[in-house]
Design an enzyme around this catalytic site. Structure first.
Site, PDB file in Angstrom:
ATOM      1  N   CYS A  88       0.872  -1.178   0.000  1.00 22.34           N
ATOM      2  CA  CYS A  88       0.000   0.000   0.000  1.00 22.34           C
ATOM      3  C   CYS A  88       0.908   1.226   0.000  1.00 22.34           C
ATOM      4  CB  CYS A  88      -0.988  -0.019   1.166  1.00 22.34           C
ATOM      5  SG  CYS A  88      -0.264   0.122   2.819  1.00 22.34           S
ATOM      6  N   ASN A 117       2.370   1.565   4.319  1.00 21.72           N
ATOM      7  CA  ASN A 117       2.675   0.302   4.975  1.00 21.72           C
ATOM      8  C   ASN A 117       2.357   0.323   6.471  1.00 21.72           C
ATOM      9  OD1 ASN A 117       5.522  -1.785   5.677  1.00 21.72           O
ATOM     10  ND2 ASN A 117       3.564  -2.455   4.906  1.00 21.72           N
ATOM     11  N   CYS A 150      -1.394   0.542   7.261  1.00 21.86           N
ATOM     12  CA  CYS A 150      -2.835   0.253   7.342  1.00 21.86           C
ATOM     13  C   CYS A 150      -3.189  -1.022   6.572  1.00 21.86           C
ATOM     14  CB  CYS A 150      -3.674   1.417   6.800  1.00 21.86           C
ATOM     15  SG  CYS A 150      -3.523   2.956   7.714  1.00 21.86           S
ATOM     16  N   ARG A 151      -3.365  -0.885   5.273  1.00 24.07           N
ATOM     17  CA  ARG A 151      -3.883  -1.987   4.454  1.00 24.07           C
ATOM     18  C   ARG A 151      -2.913  -3.147   4.305  1.00 24.07           C
ATOM     19  NH1 ARG A 151      -5.346   1.630  -0.608  1.00 24.07           N
ATOM     20  NH2 ARG A 151      -3.460   2.636   0.200  1.00 24.07           N
ATOM     21  N   SER A 152      -1.680  -2.869   3.904  1.00 22.67           N
ATOM     22  CA  SER A 152      -0.765  -3.978   3.617  1.00 22.67           C
ATOM     23  C   SER A 152      -0.363  -4.788   4.850  1.00 22.67           C
ATOM     24  CB  SER A 152       0.449  -3.509   2.818  1.00 22.67           C
ATOM     25  OG  SER A 152       1.164  -2.498   3.479  1.00 22.67           O
ATOM     26  N   ASP A 178      -8.344   3.332   0.956  1.00 27.21           N
ATOM     27  CA  ASP A 178      -7.401   3.727   1.991  1.00 27.21           C
ATOM     28  C   ASP A 178      -8.187   4.286   3.183  1.00 27.21           C
ATOM     29  OD1 ASP A 178      -5.374   4.697   3.586  1.00 27.21           O
ATOM     30  OD2 ASP A 178      -4.341   5.739   1.952  1.00 27.21           O
TER      31      ASP A 178
END
Length: 161
Positions: free
Chosen positions: A8, A11, A13-15, A126
């Site tokens: 993401c 690095n 939140c999402r990933s 995001d």
């Protein structure tokens, strides 16, 4: 061993959440020895930082261990990981530019949701500028996408627990 990298922007939140979900599912399937998983960001905004506290809260809710510090994608990632999955179009473009610059022009980069029927080409939103509900939304999206991606890996590579 099959190596997977989730990417993401920052690095945090999402990933890292995708990494935690993937590692949990691999462990439940008894396939830990067959995979190496990591996550990174295309930006240098959060290098060395722990995941966002909302990511941590979401991971705790679903009993997902998070052992991660933010890092930026680097040249060796294109060599070391067979599968690189971007969370959105912006990061997909960044990764495609990086792979050419680093001499890995033939490397295929995937969008995270490309493995979910009916969601191909769609981004994982995001959640950074929103509240906890955004993290719950991405957990749901990532949980399904990781399921489908892992099923694809098992079928493609003829893997067994």
């Amino acid at each position: 061993m099959i190596r997977v990298l989730f990417v993401c922007l920052g690095n945090i939140c999402r990933s890292p959440l995708a990494e935690a979900i993937f590692n949990s599912k691999v462990k439940v399937a008894g396939m830990e020895a067959q995979f190496k998983c990591d996550s990174a960001g295309t930006s240098d905004f959060h290098i060395g930082e722990l995941p966002d506290e909302r990511t941590v809260k979401c991971a705790e809710k679903y009993k997902l261990p998070l052992n991660h510090r933010g890092r930026q994608v680097n040249r060796t990632d294109f060599r070391d990981f067979e599968y690189i999955l971007a969370m959105d179009d912006h990061n997909l473009r960044n990764l495609n530019n990086m792979k050419v610059r680093y001499g890995f022009g033939e490397k295929e980069i995937y969008l995270m949701r490309d493995f979910v029927t009916g969601s191909q080409g769609m981004s994982v939103p995001d959640p950074y500028y929103g509240g906890q509900e955004g993290f719950e939304e991405i957990y749901t999206i990532l949980d399904e996408a990781v399921d489908r991606f892992l099923a694809q890996l098992i079928a493609t590579h003829h893997l067994y627990a």
